[in-house]
Enzyme design. Structure first.
Site, mmCIF file in Angstrom:
data_model
loop_
_atom_site.group_PDB
_atom_site.id
_atom_site.type_symbol
_atom_site.label_atom_id
_atom_site.label_comp_id
_atom_site.label_asym_id
_atom_site.label_seq_id
_atom_site.Cartn_x
_atom_site.Cartn_y
_atom_site.Cartn_z
ATOM 1 N N PRO A 290 -86.534 8.364 46.581
ATOM 2 C CA PRO A 290 -87.954 7.868 47.115
ATOM 3 C C PRO A 290 -88.523 7.487 45.781
ATOM 4 O O PRO A 290 -88.375 8.110 44.693
ATOM 5 C CB PRO A 290 -88.366 9.303 47.454
ATOM 6 N N GLY A 291 -89.719 6.695 45.984
ATOM 7 C CA GLY A 291 -90.487 6.200 44.874
ATOM 8 C C GLY A 291 -91.871 6.092 45.208
ATOM 9 O O GLY A 291 -92.615 6.964 45.283
ATOM 10 N N ARG A 328 -99.859 -6.391 43.590
ATOM 11 C CA ARG A 328 -99.320 -6.269 45.072
ATOM 12 C C ARG A 328 -100.262 -7.078 45.820
ATOM 13 O O ARG A 328 -99.591 -7.727 46.836
ATOM 14 C CB ARG A 328 -99.287 -4.647 45.453
ATOM 15 N N TYR A 332 -97.580 -9.851 47.525
ATOM 16 C CA TYR A 332 -97.092 -9.539 48.986
ATOM 17 C C TYR A 332 -98.079 -9.562 49.888
ATOM 18 O O TYR A 332 -97.683 -9.367 51.045
ATOM 19 C CB TYR A 332 -96.683 -7.994 48.952
ATOM 20 N N CYS A 358 -107.288 -16.618 35.614
ATOM 21 C CA CYS A 358 -107.391 -18.090 36.324
ATOM 22 C C CYS A 358 -106.225 -18.491 37.138
ATOM 23 O O CYS A 358 -105.495 -19.255 36.924
ATOM 24 C CB CYS A 358 -107.487 -18.963 35.062
ATOM 25 N N TYR A 387 -95.660 0.926 42.127
ATOM 26 C CA TYR A 387 -95.575 -0.771 41.884
ATOM 27 C C TYR A 387 -97.024 -1.212 41.565
ATOM 28 O O TYR A 387 -97.403 -2.304 41.813
ATOM 29 C CB TYR A 387 -95.144 -1.262 43.018
HETATM 30 C C1 LIG Z 1 -86.655 0.347 44.602
HETATM 31 C C2 LIG Z 1 -85.625 1.212 45.047
HETATM 32 C C3 LIG Z 1 -85.586 2.667 45.398
HETATM 33 C C4 LIG Z 1 -86.917 3.260 45.637
HETATM 34 O O1 LIG Z 1 -87.873 2.485 46.766
HETATM 35 P P1 LIG Z 1 -89.176 3.025 47.421
HETATM 36 O O2 LIG Z 1 -89.545 1.855 48.438
HETATM 37 O O3 LIG Z 1 -90.134 2.869 46.213
HETATM 38 O O4 LIG Z 1 -89.065 4.251 47.849
HETATM 39 C C5 LIG Z 1 -84.821 3.239 45.644
HETATM 40 N N1 LIG Z 1 -83.447 2.786 45.318
HETATM 41 C C6 LIG Z 1 -83.337 1.522 45.148
HETATM 42 C C7 LIG Z 1 -81.833 1.139 44.547
HETATM 43 C C8 LIG Z 1 -84.421 0.899 44.699
HETATM 44 O O5 LIG Z 1 -84.130 -0.581 44.250
#
Ligand SMILES: *Cc1c(COP(=O)(O)O)cnc(C)c1O
Length: 428
Positions: A290-291, A328, A332, A358, A387
């Site tokens: 998880p990130g 972001r 996106y 700009c 991010y």
């Molecule tokens: C970006 C990424 C993540 C994390 O994704 P999240 O959406 O931030 O949880 C995990 N594994 C891989 C291989 C990634 O490229």
């Protein structure tokens, strides 16, 4: 004064009276002390979110390998390492960050990415990382060569592409056949056989990552079904598959009014409820990457209103943060809740919140209703912990923002604001 219903992110970002607080320090105190634009993170939110995530998988052997690319600040990595987190890295630079924080964390590092180069592989082999996620046959051959050269056994998994569609922005969906990521799951048996023929490679796992900001958990479940079938096939072929890396990608609720930890706990439970059943009885160790779901809501970007200007029927709030600080919305079309540091008296207004860069694409919100706000006031762009700073640039020769980590009533500068000198240092 009555507080209007504004978005909050307890325990990190809540109102006390008319002031926004980051844990026990008001946002205004932080901006007075550290200036703007300023990234602020809540220790309590980070800790709690990590713990909630970890707890949702306590029934099975697992390791949380936090995805460094979401937010790679050393102090944040250090905090997560202390809590026992492993790390998912996608470059030699990210590996260097993890090793800087804690050399011993190497054994909990997984290395993903489609373009690993020999020096990056060497550094990771040398550090003794847990697992390489291989994304092509050519990469397999290069890694076999590097491992032989260094005479070190290297544990590998293939990142398979399960061909499962996931509802998210097309730029961050990764699990379809036509994406650059992974190897087709149907090619996997041949590739594992090829890997096993290399003396210094040990195929021990299967990896996937189907994308980011995925809020419906069904695709995660469908992916795990396919992975579990592959694990059974590979074992039947004689491979000792012990690890399943489920990747990251669990989304957060950027639009929610008050997104608290209970909401998060509920969503992580649903997520583990989708991942775990297909893996039942396989006896694998589960890796999770998880990130965003850990750091996203734990951070906000504080920015000062420079000017309020009227162009025809439109009102623009020009703030001192820009797309180079948080891309972001521009990249996106992402939505972020934006709230004032201090609620002022007066009628609400509908505004575009834009930065000084700009480009017309330099915006944080369009036609957004905000409480009354004067020039010089501060806004908090919520859910900017993931991010945000990680994608910041120096476009328009703008120094990168400072970052502050708040813990109760203490605030620590974890990245100083860049200076013009920093910006010019590498050039001649
Ligand atoms: C970006 C990424 C993540 C994390 O994704 P999240 O959406 O931030 O949880 C995990 N594994 C891989 C291989 C990634 O490229």
């Amino acid at each position: 004064m009555k507080t209007p219903s504004l978005s909050t992110r307890p325990p990190g970002f809540t109102y006390k009276g008319s002031s926004l607080f980051v844990e026990k320090i008001s946002a205004d105190t932080l901006t007075e002390r550290f200036g703007t634009p300023l990234y602020v993170y809540s220790t309590a939110a980070l800790r709690e979110r990590y713990a909630i995530f970890d707890r949702a998988f306590k029934r099975v052997p697992h390791s949380v390998c936090y995805s460094v690319k979401a937010n790679s600040n050393l102090s944040i990595l250090r905090m997560l390492a202390k809590m026992g987190s492993g790390f998912d890295v996608v470059s030699g630079g990210e590996l260097e960050r993890v090793l800087t924080v804690d050399r011993k964390a190497a054994k909990k590092v997984v290395f993903s990415g489609v373009g690993k180069q020999a020096p990056e592989m060497d550094a990771a082999i040398h550090a003794g990382i847990l697992l390489f996620n291989i994304e092509s046959e050519s990469e397999l051959e290069l890694l076999a060569e590097r491992s032989a050269k260094l005479r070190k056994k290297t544990r590998i998994a293939f990142r398979v592409n399960p061909d499962v569609p996931a509802e998210t922005h097309p730029y961050i969906s990764t699990g379809l056949r036509e994406h650059k990521f992974g190897v087709p799951i149907t090619d996997a048996p041949l590739l594992y056989a090829q890997a096993a023929s290399h003396k210094w490679l040990e195929p021990v796992g299967v990896s996937v990552h189907i994308g980011s900001q995925i809020t419906d958990v069904a695709p995660f479940g469908a992916t795990m079904e396919r992975v579990a079938n592959l694990v059974r096939n590979l074992r039947a072929q004689g491979h000792d598959i012990r690890l399943v890396d489920a990747g990251g990608g669990l989304g957060i609720t950027y639009r929610d009014g008050a997104s608290d930890l209970k909401t998060f706990e509920h969503s992580v439970r649903k997520y583990s409820g989708a991942l775990l059943p297909p893996l039942k009885n396989l006896g694998v160790q589960l890796l999770l990457e998880p990130g965003r779901s850990i750091v996203g809501p734990a951070g906000a970007l504080l920015t000062r209103v420079l000017y309020c200007k009227q162009n025809g029927r439109k009102t623009f709030l020009i703030v001192d943060a820009a797309m180079n600080d948080l891309i972001r919305p521009s990249l996106y079309g992402a939505h972020h809740e934006i709230v004032p540091a201090k609620i002022e008296k007066g009628a609400s207004m509908t505004v575009d919140i834009v930065g000084p860069v700009c480009e017309t694409g330099d915006f944080f919100a369009r036609d957004r209703e905000l409480p009354a706000l004067s020039e010089g006031g501060t806004l908090a762009i919520l859910d900017a912990g993931a991010y945000g700073m990680a994608l910041a640039s120096n476009y328009n020769t703008r120094p990168k923002a400072a970052e502050v980590l708040v813990d109760g009533s203490k605030a620590k500068l974890i990245r100083r604001r860049e200076t013009y000198k920093d910006l010019l240092a590498a050039e001649r």
